[in-house]
Scaffold this motif. Structure first.
Motif, PDB file in Angstrom:
ATOM      1  N   VAL A   1      38.030  49.533  20.964  1.00 50.09           N
ATOM      2  CA  VAL A   1      39.041  48.787  21.733  1.00 50.09           C
ATOM      3  C   VAL A   1      38.396  48.109  22.939  1.00 50.09           C
ATOM      4  N   ALA A   2      38.777  46.871  23.184  1.00 52.63           N
ATOM      5  CA  ALA A   2      38.271  46.123  24.337  1.00 52.63           C
ATOM      6  C   ALA A   2      39.380  45.918  25.361  1.00 52.63           C
ATOM      7  N   PHE A   3      39.103  46.327  26.591  1.00 52.57           N
ATOM      8  CA  PHE A   3      39.970  46.056  27.735  1.00 52.57           C
ATOM      9  C   PHE A   3      39.264  44.978  28.555  1.00 52.57           C
ATOM     10  N   VAL A   4      40.004  44.214  29.328  1.00 57.20           N
ATOM     11  CA  VAL A   4      39.394  43.128  30.106  1.00 57.20           C
ATOM     12  C   VAL A   4      38.486  43.667  31.205  1.00 57.20           C
ATOM     13  N   SER A   5      39.056  44.447  32.104  1.00 60.64           N
ATOM     14  CA  SER A   5      38.330  45.005  33.250  1.00 60.64           C
ATOM     15  C   SER A   5      39.183  46.119  33.824  1.00 60.64           C
ATOM     16  N   LYS A   6      38.568  47.077  34.470  1.00 61.98           N
ATOM     17  CA  LYS A   6      39.336  48.156  35.085  1.00 61.98           C
ATOM     18  C   LYS A   6      40.158  47.647  36.265  1.00 61.98           C
ATOM     19  N   SER A   7      39.888  46.430  36.697  1.00 59.89           N
ATOM     20  CA  SER A   7      40.663  45.817  37.783  1.00 59.89           C
ATOM     21  C   SER A   7      41.742  44.878  37.259  1.00 59.89           C
ATOM     22  N   SER A   8      41.874  44.821  35.935  1.00 58.84           N
ATOM     23  CA  SER A   8      42.869  43.924  35.331  1.00 58.84           C
ATOM     24  C   SER A   8      44.202  44.645  35.173  1.00 58.84           C
ATOM     25  N   THR A   9      45.267  43.973  35.580  1.00 63.18           N
ATOM     26  CA  THR A   9      46.603  44.554  35.465  1.00 63.18           C
ATOM     27  C   THR A   9      47.052  44.614  34.013  1.00 63.18           C
ATOM     28  N   SER A  10      47.053  43.463  33.339  1.00 64.40           N
ATOM     29  CA  SER A  10      47.504  43.427  31.943  1.00 64.40           C
ATOM     30  C   SER A  10      46.423  43.855  30.975  1.00 64.40           C
ATOM     31  N   GLY A  11      45.161  43.670  31.380  1.00 63.32           N
ATOM     32  CA  GLY A  11      44.053  43.987  30.485  1.00 63.32           C
ATOM     33  C   GLY A  11      43.532  45.398  30.623  1.00 63.32           C
ATOM     34  N   TYR A  12      44.201  46.225  31.442  1.00 67.75           N
ATOM     35  CA  TYR A  12      43.787  47.628  31.549  1.00 67.75           C
ATOM     36  C   TYR A  12      44.901  48.538  32.071  1.00 67.75           C
ATOM     37  N   LEU A  13      45.409  48.248  33.264  1.00 65.74           N
ATOM     38  CA  LEU A  13      46.380  49.156  33.888  1.00 65.74           C
ATOM     39  C   LEU A  13      47.609  49.404  33.016  1.00 65.74           C
ATOM     40  N   MET A  14      48.276  48.340  32.593  1.00 69.66           N
ATOM     41  CA  MET A  14      49.507  48.497  31.823  1.00 69.66           C
ATOM     42  C   MET A  14      49.259  49.152  30.450  1.00 69.66           C
ATOM     43  N   PRO A  15      48.234  48.709  29.707  1.00 68.48           N
ATOM     44  CA  PRO A  15      47.955  49.380  28.426  1.00 68.48           C
ATOM     45  C   PRO A  15      47.573  50.853  28.635  1.00 68.48           C
ATOM     46  N   LEU A  16      46.787  51.130  29.665  1.00 67.29           N
ATOM     47  CA  LEU A  16      46.380  52.507  29.945  1.00 67.29           C
ATOM     48  C   LEU A  16      47.595  53.383  30.213  1.00 67.29           C
TER      49      LEU A  16
END
Length: 312
Positions: free
Chosen positions: A162-177
């Motif tokens: 799985v690829a996430f955008v960045s740990k600082s990304s809202t939609s690319g990490y925080l919300m999916p996490l």
């Protein structure tokens, strides 16, 4: 008598010559001083007028420069001052710029906004884009897989890449996490590989190239990808969408003059119809936002132990 008149004329001529010389010198000095003063004024005006705006990287550098150009030209005309956009190399750099006061404004995600505050940046939200598809200043995060993938649910992601955008990304990490955590899924343990490409475009490209089984991104970026002939319903699908997420805020330094902040608000609220948002959102203009609009994001960071206190 003739000699006397000659002496008088000579003295008069000498007096006039002296007066003329003094007058010319005074004018020269005055002109020089005025030119110096005008140059200093122009230099001061240029320094005062130049507005530096940092931008979060979401697309390729070339594509983002293309998107920025119309807004840059519009703002310079609306504000009557030079505007300089700077695209950060990653999420951390744009936060660094805010903390170090290297930019007056910055277009960042909600998570980056709180990271900047935690590091002492004196900034506040100014405006956010109105999503063309929702008609509101919010959007939805999403997890995308290939059309023929056996993955149907979040639980099916276990054992996958799985690829996430960045740990600082809202939609690319925080919300999916947050969604994964709610189901008891821990990416670092349950996925065979976790990758952070750095931008939404690079993250989505990894799915296109078959390098991962799923990607975390957002619906606006997914739609933009389809418009350039990449990910499409024919070869990809959404397995999860988040609740509404407040759109990326344009942060402004609290140290800017109040009148300039008012001018900026007017300028953004009156952007021409159809102008593309500079981070890829299909926008329908901008709307004013305040700090409390992003409180839910900060609460989520605290719950997931992702804020600076939890990270220590």
């Amino acid at each position: 008598m003739h000699l006397l008149l000659q002496k008088i004329h000579k003295k008069t001529f000498l007096s006039l010559a002296v007066i003329l010389a003094v007058f010319t010198l005074c004018c020269t000095v005055s002109e020089s001083n005025r030119a110096t003063s005008e140059q200093e004024s122009l230099d001061s005006k240029d320094n005062k007028q130049k507005l530096k705006i940092g931008v979060l990287p979401t697309q390729s550098h070339t594509e983002q420069q293309r998107m920025i150009k119309p807004l840059d030209e519009y703002l310079e005309k609306a504000l009557g001052r030079q505007v300089s956009f700077q695209i950060a190399k990653d999420y951390k750099e744009v936060v660094d710029w805010l903390v170090e006061e290297k930019v007056d404004m910055a277009y960042v995600g909600a998570v980056s906004y709180f990271e900047a505050l935690e590091r002492g940046a004196e900034v506040e939200p100014l405006v956010a884009p109105i999503d063309k598809y929702t008609g509101r200043p919010w959007y939805r995060a999403a997890i995308i897989v290939n059309k023929n993938s056996p993955i149907k649910t979040l639980q099916d992601l276990k054992g996958k890449r799985v690829a996430f955008v960045s740990k600082s990304s809202t939609s690319g990490y925080l919300m999916p996490l947050a969604a994964l955590t709610k189901q008891g899924i821990k990416p670092e343990y349950d996925f065979t590989q976790v990758i952070f490409p750095g931008t939404h475009a690079k993250t989505e490209a990894m799915l296109e190239d078959g390098l991962v089984d799923a990607v975390a991104t957002n619906i606006p970026s997914y739609i933009k990808r389809q418009k350039i002939g990449k990910l499409a319903p024919a070869n990809s699908r959404v397995i999860w969408e988040s609740a509404p997420v407040p759109h990326s805020p344009m942060l402004v330094s609290k140290k800017l003059p109040p009148e300039l902040i008012k001018e900026l608000k007017r300028a953004f609220l009156n952007t021409p119809a159809g102008m593309e948002d500079i981070v890829g959102t299909q926008a329908a203009g901008y709307t004013l936002v305040v700090a409390s609009d992003y409180a839910p994001i900060e609460q989520l960071r605290i719950q997931l132990n992702l804020n600076s206190q939890g990270a220590k």
